[in-house]
Design a protein around this motif. Structure first.
Motif, PDB file in Angstrom:
ATOM      1  N   LYS A  21       0.818  -1.230   0.000  1.00 17.65           N
ATOM      2  CA  LYS A  21       0.000   0.000   0.000  1.00 17.65           C
ATOM      3  C   LYS A  21       0.844   1.269   0.000  1.00 17.65           C
ATOM      4  N   SER A  22       1.815   1.333   0.934  1.00 12.26           N
ATOM      5  CA  SER A  22       2.560   2.589   1.082  1.00 12.26           C
ATOM      6  C   SER A  22       3.383   2.877  -0.158  1.00 12.26           C
ATOM      7  N   ASN A  23       4.029   1.839  -0.697  1.00 10.83           N
ATOM      8  CA  ASN A  23       4.806   2.040  -1.925  1.00 10.83           C
ATOM      9  C   ASN A  23       3.902   2.462  -3.077  1.00 10.83           C
ATOM     10  N   CYS A  44      -1.739   7.755   6.969  1.00 14.12           N
ATOM     11  CA  CYS A  44      -2.804   7.441   7.933  1.00 14.12           C
ATOM     12  C   CYS A  44      -2.572   6.094   8.593  1.00 14.12           C
ATOM     13  N   ASP A  45      -1.383   5.534   8.431  1.00 10.68           N
ATOM     14  CA  ASP A  45      -1.044   4.321   9.173  1.00 10.68           C
ATOM     15  C   ASP A  45      -0.528   4.820  10.519  1.00 10.68           C
ATOM     16  N   LEU A  46      -1.490   5.141  11.397  1.00 10.01           N
ATOM     17  CA  LEU A  46      -1.149   5.969  12.545  1.00 10.01           C
ATOM     18  C   LEU A  46      -0.265   5.267  13.565  1.00 10.01           C
ATOM     19  N   ALA A  49       3.584   4.436  11.061  1.00  8.44           N
ATOM     20  CA  ALA A  49       3.798   5.333   9.929  1.00  8.44           C
ATOM     21  C   ALA A  49       5.177   5.100   9.326  1.00  8.44           C
ATOM     22  N   ASN A  50       5.266   5.042   8.010  1.00 11.89           N
ATOM     23  CA  ASN A  50       6.598   4.877   7.415  1.00 11.89           C
ATOM     24  C   ASN A  50       6.782   5.561   6.066  1.00 11.89           C
ATOM     25  N   LEU A  51       5.812   6.356   5.648  1.00 14.44           N
ATOM     26  CA  LEU A  51       5.968   7.035   4.353  1.00 14.44           C
ATOM     27  C   LEU A  51       7.166   7.976   4.346  1.00 14.44           C
ATOM     28  N   LEU A 124      -4.957   9.003   0.987  1.00 15.25           N
ATOM     29  CA  LEU A 124      -4.722   8.513   2.343  1.00 15.25           C
ATOM     30  C   LEU A 124      -4.107   7.117   2.288  1.00 15.25           C
ATOM     31  N   ASP A 125      -2.921   6.976   2.866  1.00 16.55           N
ATOM     32  CA  ASP A 125      -2.285   5.655   2.970  1.00 16.55           C
ATOM     33  C   ASP A 125      -2.684   5.076   4.329  1.00 16.55           C
ATOM     34  N   LEU A 126      -3.584   4.095   4.312  1.00 13.35           N
ATOM     35  CA  LEU A 126      -4.149   3.578   5.567  1.00 13.35           C
ATOM     36  C   LEU A 126      -3.342   2.421   6.143  1.00 13.35           C
TER      37      LEU A 126
HETATM   38 MG   LIG Z   1       2.123   0.860   4.803  1.00 16.97          MG
END
Ligand SMILES: [Mg+2]
Ligand SMILES: Nc1ncnc2c1ncn2[C@@H]1O[C@H](COP(=O)(O)OP(=O)(O)O)[C@@H](O)[C@H]1O
Length: 271
Positions: A21-23, A44-46, A49-51, A124-126
């Motif tokens: 997802k994040s990538n 939003c990966d609260l 978080a790693n973006l 939003l990256d969940l």
């Molecule tokens: Mg992720």
């Protein structure tokens, strides 16, 4: 009259973690930027978080500061590409943000609404799975992209998430992206299974948006903390993401009128 520059909101979600997802979220924003669309990418990966790590940036402010009474919410935004790709970092390792109560979500999204002007997309990256924050975010946005891989566990977890969103939150539209497939046939098999289950048991028809090839350049880019589209712009996965952005842009254009009838963030009318 539709304003073509109006923000549209998109959640990138999955049942299972580690599906890409994040990538996808960050590289899709690069691809959209390269094709002329401005976006604000929000982590939003609260909990995890790693973006920021994937983007190779070290923000000095994050969502926690946004929740506090800072003077200008714009101070929290990090510029990734001049002229239209910005990033809103989350705080990692802050348990109370993971299961945010409704009052906290209210404060957060009122501030986000103040930030949206000038962006054509809010992405939003969940975090993965059926936690209340991910479900709240996913049901709030106008569009949802669900990322699945050919692994059976990814399929069952995705179906479970779609089922909860459909039966408990009235959300029935999903754009499906299959990641880590070795070819188109391997991408269509999981989609067909998910599609069959959704049609038979939920009465909904998810839409196949595209697939991304399993490509060693993706973990390579992660190790270099450089977004794939900048690290290896002509590798297979990059070309797939560029193509996915084109398909998404067509979908956005064709459906803009209908999508724009929904609020950018449900329960948060424009201020
Ligand atoms: Mg992720
Ligand atoms: N298309 C791909 N090919 C190969 N590896 C991938 C691909 N997409 C993601 N990955 C790898 O999968 C892992 C998880 O990706 P990530 O984007 O962090 O997933 P999520 O946000 O869903 O947890 C990363 O190590 C990444 O390098």
């Amino acid at each position: 009259m539709i304003n073509p520059n109006k923000s549209l909101s998109l959640s990138i979600m999955s049942g299972k973690g580690g599906v890409g997802k994040s990538n996808l979220a960050l590289n899709l924003c690069f691809a959209l930027f390269d094709q002329g669309l401005t976006s604000l990418l929000m982590d939003c990966d609260l909990g995890l978080a790693n973006l920021d790590v994937l983007l190779g940036v070290t923000p000095d402010k994050n969502l926690q500061d946004l929740l506090r009474d800072i003077e200008d919410p714009r101070d929290v935004v990090v510029q990734i590409e001049k002229g239209g790709f910005d990033f809103l970092p989350a705080a990692s390792g802050v348990p109370e943000l993971v299961e945010m109560d409704e009052d906290m979500q209210d404060v957060l999204f009122k501030k986000i609404m103040q930030l949206l002007e000038g962006y054509e997309m809010l992405v939003l990256d969940l975090g993965a799975g059926i936690n209340s924050t991910a479900l709240a975010f996913a049901s709030m946005t106008q569009l949802r992209m669900i990322v699945v891989t050919p692994e059976p566990t990814s399929l069952t977890d995705s179906y479970a998430m779609m089922k909860v969103l459909s039966t408990e939150h009235g959300v029935n539209d999903f754009l499906v992206v299959v990641n880590m497939a070795t070819n188109k046939a391997e991408a269509m098999t999981p989609f067909d299974r998910l599609d069959g289950a959704c049609r038979n048991f939920l009465g909904i028809e998810p839409r196949f948006l595209g697939y991304i090839t399993l490509d060693p350049k993706v973990p390579d880019a992660v190790r270099h903390q450089t977004p794939l589209l900048r690290h290896a712009p002509s590798c297979k996965a990059s070309l797939d993401i560029i193509n996915l952005a084109k398909v998404f842009l067509r979908y956005r254009k064709d459906n803009l009128e209908a999508i724009s009838k929904r609020p950018v963030l449900k329960n948060f009318p424009s201020l």
